[in-house]
Design a protein around this motif. Structure first.
Motif, PDB file in Angstrom:
ATOM      1  N   ARG A 183       8.397  24.746  -6.664  1.00 23.14           N
ATOM      2  CA  ARG A 183       9.506  24.376  -7.547  1.00 23.14           C
ATOM      3  C   ARG A 183      10.840  24.381  -6.815  1.00 23.14           C
ATOM      4  NH1 ARG A 183       7.028  28.208 -12.221  1.00 23.14           N
ATOM      5  NH2 ARG A 183       5.815  26.619 -13.362  1.00 23.14           N
ATOM      6  N   ALA A 184      10.979  25.301  -5.858  1.00 27.44           N
ATOM      7  CA  ALA A 184      12.234  25.371  -5.114  1.00 27.44           C
ATOM      8  C   ALA A 184      12.313  24.283  -4.051  1.00 27.44           C
ATOM      9  CB  ALA A 184      12.368  26.749  -4.468  1.00 27.44           C
ATOM     10  N   ARG A 185      11.225  24.075  -3.319  1.00 33.48           N
ATOM     11  CA  ARG A 185      11.261  23.134  -2.202  1.00 33.48           C
ATOM     12  C   ARG A 185      11.057  21.684  -2.646  1.00 33.48           C
ATOM     13  NH1 ARG A 185      11.420  23.577   3.125  1.00 33.48           N
ATOM     14  NH2 ARG A 185      10.744  21.763   4.313  1.00 33.48           N
ATOM     15  N   CYS A 186      10.340  21.482  -3.757  1.00 37.41           N
ATOM     16  CA  CYS A 186       9.982  20.123  -4.196  1.00 37.41           C
ATOM     17  C   CYS A 186      10.530  19.847  -5.593  1.00 37.41           C
ATOM     18  CB  CYS A 186       8.472  19.949  -4.166  1.00 37.41           C
ATOM     19  SG  CYS A 186       7.689  20.385  -2.607  1.00 37.41           S
ATOM     20  N   ALA A 187      11.750  20.285  -5.843  1.00 40.00           N
ATOM     21  CA  ALA A 187      12.351  20.112  -7.168  1.00 40.00           C
ATOM     22  C   ALA A 187      12.450  18.653  -7.583  1.00 40.00           C
ATOM     23  CB  ALA A 187      13.738  20.761  -7.186  1.00 40.00           C
ATOM     24  N   ASP A 188      12.507  17.751  -6.586  1.00 40.29           N
ATOM     25  CA  ASP A 188      12.610  16.313  -6.865  1.00 40.29           C
ATOM     26  C   ASP A 188      11.248  15.642  -6.992  1.00 40.29           C
ATOM     27  OD1 ASP A 188      11.886  16.672  -4.245  1.00 40.29           O
ATOM     28  OD2 ASP A 188      13.133  15.049  -3.460  1.00 40.29           O
ATOM     29  N   ASN A 189      10.187  16.452  -7.064  1.00 37.16           N
ATOM     30  CA  ASN A 189       8.827  15.902  -7.143  1.00 37.16           C
ATOM     31  C   ASN A 189       8.089  16.538  -8.327  1.00 37.16           C
ATOM     32  OD1 ASN A 189       6.260  14.907  -6.722  1.00 37.16           O
ATOM     33  ND2 ASN A 189       6.240  15.303  -4.520  1.00 37.16           N
ATOM     34  N   PRO A 190       8.453  16.155  -9.550  1.00 38.68           N
ATOM     35  CA  PRO A 190       7.835  16.776 -10.727  1.00 38.68           C
ATOM     36  C   PRO A 190       6.326  16.544 -10.822  1.00 38.68           C
ATOM     37  CG  PRO A 190       9.131  14.839 -11.341  1.00 38.68           C
ATOM     38  CD  PRO A 190       9.464  15.140  -9.919  1.00 38.68           C
ATOM     39  N   PHE A 244       5.748  25.989   5.105  1.00 36.90           N
ATOM     40  CA  PHE A 244       5.283  25.398   3.850  1.00 36.90           C
ATOM     41  C   PHE A 244       4.098  24.473   4.110  1.00 36.90           C
ATOM     42  CE2 PHE A 244       5.558  22.376   0.253  1.00 36.90           C
ATOM     43  CZ  PHE A 244       5.482  23.292  -0.790  1.00 36.90           C
ATOM     44  N   GLU A 245       4.149  23.757   5.211  1.00 35.08           N
ATOM     45  CA  GLU A 245       3.021  22.896   5.597  1.00 35.08           C
ATOM     46  C   GLU A 245       1.759  23.726   5.795  1.00 35.08           C
ATOM     47  OE1 GLU A 245       1.560  20.525   9.607  1.00 35.08           O
ATOM     48  OE2 GLU A 245       3.704  20.499   9.124  1.00 35.08           O
ATOM     49  N   LYS A 246       1.879  24.863   6.474  1.00 36.13           N
ATOM     50  CA  LYS A 246       0.726  25.730   6.702  1.00 36.13           C
ATOM     51  C   LYS A 246       0.165  26.245   5.380  1.00 36.13           C
ATOM     52  CE  LYS A 246       2.367  28.726   9.681  1.00 36.13           C
ATOM     53  NZ  LYS A 246       2.381  29.877  10.615  1.00 36.13           N
ATOM     54  N   LEU A 247       1.053  26.621   4.472  1.00 33.86           N
ATOM     55  CA  LEU A 247       0.613  27.131   3.181  1.00 33.86           C
ATOM     56  C   LEU A 247      -0.171  26.062   2.413  1.00 33.86           C
ATOM     57  CD1 LEU A 247       0.629  29.391   1.058  1.00 33.86           C
ATOM     58  CD2 LEU A 247       2.774  28.433   0.189  1.00 33.86           C
ATOM     59  N   CYS A 248       0.347  24.845   2.401  1.00 35.54           N
ATOM     60  CA  CYS A 248      -0.345  23.748   1.716  1.00 35.54           C
ATOM     61  C   CYS A 248      -1.716  23.500   2.330  1.00 35.54           C
ATOM     62  CB  CYS A 248       0.495  22.468   1.776  1.00 35.54           C
ATOM     63  SG  CYS A 248       1.932  22.471   0.675  1.00 35.54           S
ATOM     64  N   ARG A 249      -1.791  23.578   3.653  1.00 34.92           N
ATOM     65  CA  ARG A 249      -3.061  23.298   4.324  1.00 34.92           C
ATOM     66  C   ARG A 249      -4.066  24.433   4.084  1.00 34.92           C
ATOM     67  NH1 ARG A 249      -0.778  21.354   8.706  1.00 34.92           N
ATOM     68  NH2 ARG A 249      -1.040  23.257   9.911  1.00 34.92           N
ATOM     69  N   VAL A 250      -3.594  25.663   4.047  1.00 39.98           N
ATOM     70  CA  VAL A 250      -4.484  26.793   3.763  1.00 39.98           C
ATOM     71  C   VAL A 250      -5.092  26.650   2.368  1.00 39.98           C
ATOM     72  CG1 VAL A 250      -4.499  29.267   3.223  1.00 39.98           C
ATOM     73  CG2 VAL A 250      -3.482  28.471   5.354  1.00 39.98           C
ATOM     74  N   ILE A 251      -4.259  26.301   1.390  1.00 42.71           N
ATOM     75  CA  ILE A 251      -4.769  26.119   0.024  1.00 42.71           C
ATOM     76  C   ILE A 251      -5.752  24.958  -0.007  1.00 42.71           C
ATOM     77  CG2 ILE A 251      -4.160  25.565  -2.356  1.00 42.71           C
ATOM     78  CD1 ILE A 251      -1.404  26.859  -1.778  1.00 42.71           C
ATOM     79  N   MET A 252      -5.425  23.861   0.647  1.00 43.60           N
ATOM     80  CA  MET A 252      -6.290  22.685   0.684  1.00 43.60           C
ATOM     81  C   MET A 252      -7.657  23.034   1.271  1.00 43.60           C
ATOM     82  SD  MET A 252      -5.701  19.105   2.771  1.00 43.60           S
ATOM     83  CE  MET A 252      -6.197  19.871   4.344  1.00 43.60           C
ATOM     84  N   ILE A 253      -7.672  23.712   2.403  1.00 46.47           N
ATOM     85  CA  ILE A 253      -8.931  24.065   3.071  1.00 46.47           C
ATOM     86  C   ILE A 253      -9.747  25.024   2.209  1.00 46.47           C
ATOM     87  CG2 ILE A 253      -9.951  25.189   5.091  1.00 46.47           C
ATOM     88  CD1 ILE A 253      -7.394  24.299   6.642  1.00 46.47           C
ATOM     89  N   ALA A 298       2.283  12.319   2.372  1.00 43.60           N
ATOM     90  CA  ALA A 298       3.495  11.621   1.934  1.00 43.60           C
ATOM     91  C   ALA A 298       4.746  12.109   2.662  1.00 43.60           C
ATOM     92  CB  ALA A 298       3.683  11.803   0.425  1.00 43.60           C
ATOM     93  N   ASN A 299       4.708  13.328   3.190  1.00 45.35           N
ATOM     94  CA  ASN A 299       5.889  13.896   3.829  1.00 45.35           C
ATOM     95  C   ASN A 299       5.766  13.968   5.352  1.00 45.35           C
ATOM     96  OD1 ASN A 299       7.900  15.113   1.611  1.00 45.35           O
ATOM     97  ND2 ASN A 299       5.790  15.282   0.869  1.00 45.35           N
TER      98      ASN A 299
END
Length: 222
Positions: free
Chosen positions: A38-45, A113-122, A170-171
């Motif tokens: 929510r903090a980092r991607c506030a423009d991506n609802p 943040f990229e690492k966190l997203c990838r950890v969740i994805m894996i 996308a990023n």
């Protein structure tokens, strides 16, 4: 009770106890992830909504396993974070427990943040593969309620890794896991399957929870 029936009952008891721990750990940990998203991607609802759905699904799965135990008339076995896939993964990648994860630092650092997203994805991809295996297991298939739970989990799982994968793509971030991350995931999975789960299975002195973790934050405390 015959030997085969006793084995089946113990297998389901142990498996459901480990799953209920991981599902509870999952949705409560995603509260921390949502802070960062929510903090980092506030423009991506749309991305925020997908993570919110992920969190809601994890809680739904927890409550399905909880209901299974309630219908069995017993509480889950008391396991700890040694049986948690995401616990081990976060500690390996970030060098701290989930509870110690510095959300502010992750928000401020795109690489973190990229690492966190990838950890969740894996982690979610691993979970999806495991559910496919479990749905072929005769002990799971012989219990209609348990089979139905895993069918719901299987249906929900693709929505749990794809949002993070799409965000990374996308990023301009790396959606493909690094070899160290793949090795970590593999090693955690094998240690859980070949050591942790059998250890819980054979430990007949393993205590049961005395309260539900959604009602008592200290339910899993040693």
């Amino acid at each position: 009770m015959g030997l085969q029936s006793a084995f089946r009952a113990r297998f389901l008891d142990v498996l459901a106890s480990i799953y209920i721990y991981n599902e509870h750990r999952g949705y409560t940990s995603l509260d921390r992830v949502l802070e960062a998203v929510r903090a980092r991607c506030a423009d991506n609802p749309a991305f925020i909504a997908e993570v919110e759905k992920h969190r809601a699904d994890e809680e739904k799965h927890y409550r399905m396993f909880k209901r299974w135990f309630e219908l069995q008339g017993r509480m889950p076995l008391k396991v700890d974070r040694t049986c948690g896939h995401i616990d081990h993964f976060i500690e390996s990648v970030f060098g701290c427990t989930i509870d110690e994860l510095d959300t502010d630092a992750i928000i401020a650092d795109g690489d973190e943040f990229e690492k966190l997203c990838r950890v969740i994805m894996i982690t979610e991809q691993r979970g999806m593969e495991q559910v496919e295996v479990l749905l072929k297991n005769p002990h799971i298939r012989s219990d209609k309620a348990m089979k139905r739970i895993f069918e719901v989990v299987e249906r929900d799982e693709p929505d749990h890794y794809r949002p993070y994968e799409r965000w990374l793509q996308a990023n301009g971030r790396r959606p493909k896991p690094r070899w160290r991350e793949l090795w970590t995931d593999y090693w955690i999975h094998k240690s859980l399957m070949l050591a942790k789960l059998p250890a819980v299975f054979i430990n007949r002195r393993n205590a049961r929870l005395t309260s539900w973790p959604d009602e008592d934050p200290q339910a899993y405390a040693i």
